[in-house]
Scaffold this active site. Structure first.
Site, PDB file in Angstrom:
ATOM      1  N   CYS A  28      72.097  55.246 173.344  1.00 44.84           N
ATOM      2  CA  CYS A  28      72.487  54.214 172.377  1.00 44.84           C
ATOM      3  C   CYS A  28      71.877  54.483 170.997  1.00 44.84           C
ATOM      4  CB  CYS A  28      72.036  52.863 172.947  1.00 44.84           C
ATOM      5  SG  CYS A  28      71.954  51.525 171.761  1.00 44.84           S
TER       6      CYS A  28
ATOM      7  N   CYS B 140      69.957  51.613 169.363  1.00 45.61           N
ATOM      8  CA  CYS B 140      68.685  51.399 170.062  1.00 45.61           C
ATOM      9  C   CYS B 140      67.608  52.312 169.479  1.00 45.61           C
ATOM     10  CB  CYS B 140      68.820  51.699 171.553  1.00 45.61           C
ATOM     11  SG  CYS B 140      70.006  50.631 172.396  1.00 45.61           S
TER      12      CYS B 140
END
Length: 114
Positions: free
Chosen positions: A34, A37
């Site tokens: 991600c 993230c």
């Protein structure tokens, strides 16, 4: 090697590290793949270091802990859940600024002498 201020937690340690914590816990639900993230990770490390002793910052990898992600209805990542007293008190979905995160944590902080 310097230890990270954030802690990695999993289904086994979630209860003791988060639900039974006597201070607020910010839990970052994330995954290796991600991008957003990875963008927010250094911010969380910073907050963890600055708030050490007052707040715990924990990370849960949704790929290795799918039951935890399901339990809290994590649909998109990063999702930050703010826990206090064993329950979710607030949440942030997606990338956000440091000030917004700290402000939510301050609302959970136990007043001195309480």
């Amino acid at each position: 090697m310097k230890t990270k201020p954030t802690i990695e937690i999993n289904e086994a340690s979630f209860e003791s590290e988060v639900l039974q914590s006597n201070k607020p816990v910010l839990v970052d639900f994330w995954a290796e793949w991600c991008g957003p993230c990875k963008m927010i990770a250094p911010l969380l490390e910073e907050i963890a270091a600055e708030q050490a002793g007052r707040v715990k910052v924990a990370k849960v990898n949704v790929d290795t802990n799918p039951a935890l992600a399901a339990r809290y209805g994590i649909q998109s990542i990063p999702t930050l859940l703010y826990f206090a007293g064993g329950g979710v008190r607030d949440q942030t979905i997606g990338v956000t600024g440091k000030r917004a995160i700290v402000s939510k944590l301050e609302k959970l902080a136990v007043p001195a002498g309480a």
